[in-house]
Design a protein around this motif. Structure first.
Motif, mmCIF file in Angstrom:
data_model
loop_
_atom_site.group_PDB
_atom_site.id
_atom_site.type_symbol
_atom_site.label_atom_id
_atom_site.label_comp_id
_atom_site.label_asym_id
_atom_site.label_seq_id
_atom_site.Cartn_x
_atom_site.Cartn_y
_atom_site.Cartn_z
ATOM 1 N N GLY A 226 -3.620 6.934 13.330
ATOM 2 C CA GLY A 226 -2.554 5.986 13.063
ATOM 3 C C GLY A 226 -3.009 4.700 12.397
ATOM 4 O O GLY A 226 -2.246 3.757 12.251
ATOM 5 N N ARG A 227 -4.258 4.659 11.954
ATOM 6 C CA ARG A 227 -4.796 3.503 11.232
ATOM 7 C C ARG A 227 -4.828 3.819 9.737
ATOM 8 O O ARG A 227 -4.814 4.979 9.348
ATOM 9 C CB ARG A 227 -6.214 3.178 11.704
ATOM 10 N N TYR A 228 -4.876 2.767 8.922
ATOM 11 C CA TYR A 228 -5.065 2.960 7.486
ATOM 12 C C TYR A 228 -6.077 1.945 6.968
ATOM 13 O O TYR A 228 -6.320 0.908 7.568
ATOM 14 C CB TYR A 228 -3.745 2.834 6.714
ATOM 15 N N ASP A 229 -6.666 2.304 5.840
ATOM 16 C CA ASP A 229 -7.632 1.445 5.165
ATOM 17 C C ASP A 229 -7.310 1.528 3.674
ATOM 18 O O ASP A 229 -7.365 2.609 3.088
ATOM 19 C CB ASP A 229 -9.056 1.927 5.438
ATOM 20 N N GLU A 230 -6.951 0.388 3.096
ATOM 21 C CA GLU A 230 -6.531 0.370 1.696
ATOM 22 C C GLU A 230 -7.500 -0.437 0.849
ATOM 23 O O GLU A 230 -7.816 -1.578 1.169
ATOM 24 C CB GLU A 230 -5.138 -0.236 1.585
ATOM 25 N N ALA A 231 -7.963 0.183 -0.217
ATOM 26 C CA ALA A 231 -8.828 -0.481 -1.194
ATOM 27 C C ALA A 231 -7.996 -0.793 -2.433
ATOM 28 O O ALA A 231 -7.090 -0.033 -2.789
ATOM 29 C CB ALA A 231 -9.999 0.420 -1.560
ATOM 30 N N ARG A 232 -8.314 -1.911 -3.079
ATOM 31 C CA ARG A 232 -7.623 -2.310 -4.315
ATOM 32 C C ARG A 232 -8.672 -2.694 -5.336
ATOM 33 O O ARG A 232 -9.467 -3.598 -5.107
ATOM 34 C CB ARG A 232 -6.691 -3.479 -4.058
ATOM 35 N N GLY A 233 -8.655 -1.991 -6.459
ATOM 36 C CA GLY A 233 -9.657 -2.249 -7.487
ATOM 37 C C GLY A 233 -11.042 -2.079 -6.903
ATOM 38 O O GLY A 233 -11.342 -1.085 -6.268
ATOM 39 N N GLY A 234 -11.891 -3.070 -7.064
ATOM 40 C CA GLY A 234 -13.246 -3.013 -6.527
ATOM 41 C C GLY A 234 -13.363 -3.533 -5.110
ATOM 42 O O GLY A 234 -14.461 -3.595 -4.563
ATOM 43 N N ARG B 251 -2.291 -0.499 11.025
ATOM 44 C CA ARG B 251 -1.790 0.739 11.617
ATOM 45 C C ARG B 251 -0.498 1.142 10.920
ATOM 46 O O ARG B 251 0.151 0.326 10.269
ATOM 47 C CB ARG B 251 -1.568 0.553 13.113
ATOM 48 N N TYR B 252 -0.165 2.417 11.049
ATOM 49 C CA TYR B 252 1.068 2.933 10.471
ATOM 50 C C TYR B 252 1.740 3.859 11.471
ATOM 51 O O TYR B 252 1.093 4.425 12.343
ATOM 52 C CB TYR B 252 0.810 3.661 9.142
ATOM 53 N N THR B 253 3.053 3.963 11.343
ATOM 54 C CA THR B 253 3.820 4.947 12.096
ATOM 55 C C THR B 253 4.682 5.714 11.113
ATOM 56 O O THR B 253 5.094 5.180 10.079
ATOM 57 C CB THR B 253 4.707 4.297 13.180
ATOM 58 N N MET B 254 4.944 6.951 11.449
ATOM 59 C CA MET B 254 5.683 7.855 10.573
ATOM 60 C C MET B 254 6.961 8.291 11.275
ATOM 61 O O MET B 254 6.930 8.708 12.428
ATOM 62 C CB MET B 254 4.783 9.062 10.303
ATOM 63 N N THR B 255 8.092 8.190 10.579
ATOM 64 C CA THR B 255 9.372 8.700 11.056
ATOM 65 C C THR B 255 9.981 9.502 9.922
ATOM 66 O O THR B 255 10.392 8.930 8.910
ATOM 67 C CB THR B 255 10.322 7.547 11.453
ATOM 68 N N GLY B 256 9.992 10.830 10.073
ATOM 69 C CA GLY B 256 10.473 11.678 8.978
ATOM 70 C C GLY B 256 9.602 11.505 7.759
ATOM 71 O O GLY B 256 8.406 11.728 7.800
ATOM 72 N N ARG B 257 10.190 11.040 6.662
ATOM 73 C CA ARG B 257 9.458 10.784 5.411
ATOM 74 C C ARG B 257 9.160 9.302 5.221
ATOM 75 O O ARG B 257 8.761 8.873 4.146
ATOM 76 C CB ARG B 257 10.268 11.291 4.215
ATOM 77 N N HIS B 258 9.383 8.504 6.252
ATOM 78 C CA HIS B 258 9.260 7.045 6.145
ATOM 79 C C HIS B 258 8.031 6.540 6.902
ATOM 80 O O HIS B 258 7.784 6.940 8.035
ATOM 81 C CB HIS B 258 10.524 6.391 6.719
ATOM 82 N N LEU B 259 7.277 5.643 6.276
ATOM 83 C CA LEU B 259 6.118 4.999 6.891
ATOM 84 C C LEU B 259 6.410 3.521 7.124
ATOM 85 O O LEU B 259 6.992 2.857 6.267
ATOM 86 C CB LEU B 259 4.898 5.061 5.961
ATOM 87 N N ASP B 260 6.017 3.023 8.278
ATOM 88 C CA ASP B 260 6.032 1.594 8.561
ATOM 89 C C ASP B 260 4.586 1.165 8.759
ATOM 90 O O ASP B 260 3.841 1.802 9.507
ATOM 91 C CB ASP B 260 6.836 1.292 9.832
ATOM 92 N N TYR B 261 4.199 0.097 8.089
ATOM 93 C CA TYR B 261 2.842 -0.433 8.158
ATOM 94 C C TYR B 261 2.844 -1.804 8.833
ATOM 95 O O TYR B 261 3.735 -2.615 8.589
ATOM 96 C CB TYR B 261 2.266 -0.664 6.755
ATOM 97 N N VAL B 262 1.828 -2.070 9.640
ATOM 98 C CA VAL B 262 1.561 -3.412 10.151
ATOM 99 C C VAL B 262 0.066 -3.625 9.950
ATOM 100 O O VAL B 262 -0.752 -2.940 10.575
ATOM 101 C CB VAL B 262 1.927 -3.570 11.639
ATOM 102 N N ASP B 263 -0.286 -4.551 9.051
ATOM 103 C CA ASP B 263 -1.719 -4.748 8.828
ATOM 104 C C ASP B 263 -2.296 -5.659 9.910
ATOM 105 O O ASP B 263 -1.573 -6.191 10.747
ATOM 106 C CB ASP B 263 -2.015 -5.220 7.405
ATOM 107 N N ASP B 264 -3.592 -5.786 9.914
ATOM 108 C CA ASP B 264 -4.284 -6.501 10.981
ATOM 109 C C ASP B 264 -3.991 -8.004 11.001
ATOM 110 O O ASP B 264 -4.340 -8.685 11.962
ATOM 111 C CB ASP B 264 -5.793 -6.250 10.900
ATOM 112 N N THR B 265 -3.319 -8.520 9.965
ATOM 113 C CA THR B 265 -2.903 -9.921 9.960
ATOM 114 C C THR B 265 -1.419 -10.057 10.286
ATOM 115 O O THR B 265 -0.843 -11.115 10.131
ATOM 116 C CB THR B 265 -3.180 -10.590 8.600
#
Length: 74
Positions: free
Chosen positions: A31-39, A47-61
Motif C-alpha cells: 500500500g506504499r508508493y515511491d514516485e521518481a520525477r526526471g532525475g 501510501r495509496y488505497t484502491m477502490t475499484g478503478r480509483h486510487l487515493d494517494y496521501v504522501d508522507d507530507t
C-alpha cells in the motif's frame, strides 16, 4: 506499465511510467508508493488505497492526490 487491468479487476502493483519516462511511480504490495520525477529518485513517497478503478494517494507530507485507471492506463 507493469500492473494490469482485466475485466473489472485492476492489479496495480508494479511500476507505472509516463510515455516520456519522466514520471515513474512504483506501487508496492504493502500500500506504499515511491514516485521518481526526471532525475529525482523518491520525489514523492506515501501510501495509496484502491477502490475499484480509483486510487487515493496521501504522501508522507500529507499532500493528497487521486488517480483512475482507464483502458490499462493510470
Amino acid at each position: 506499465m507493469a500492473g494490469t487491468v482485466k475485466g473489472g479487476h485492476v492489479d496495480v502493483v508494479g511500476m507505472w511510467v509516463t510515455a516520456n519516462g519522466h514520471i515513474r511511480q512504483e506501487l508496492l504490495p504493502d500500500g506504499r508508493y515511491d514516485e521518481a520525477r526526471g532525475g529525482q529518485a523518491s520525489a514523492y513517497t506515501g501510501r495509496y488505497t484502491m477502490t475499484g478503478r480509483h486510487l487515493d494517494y496521501v504522501d508522507d507530507t500529507s499532500f493528497t492526490a487521486t488517480g483512475d485507471f482507464w483502458d490499462e492506463v493510470l
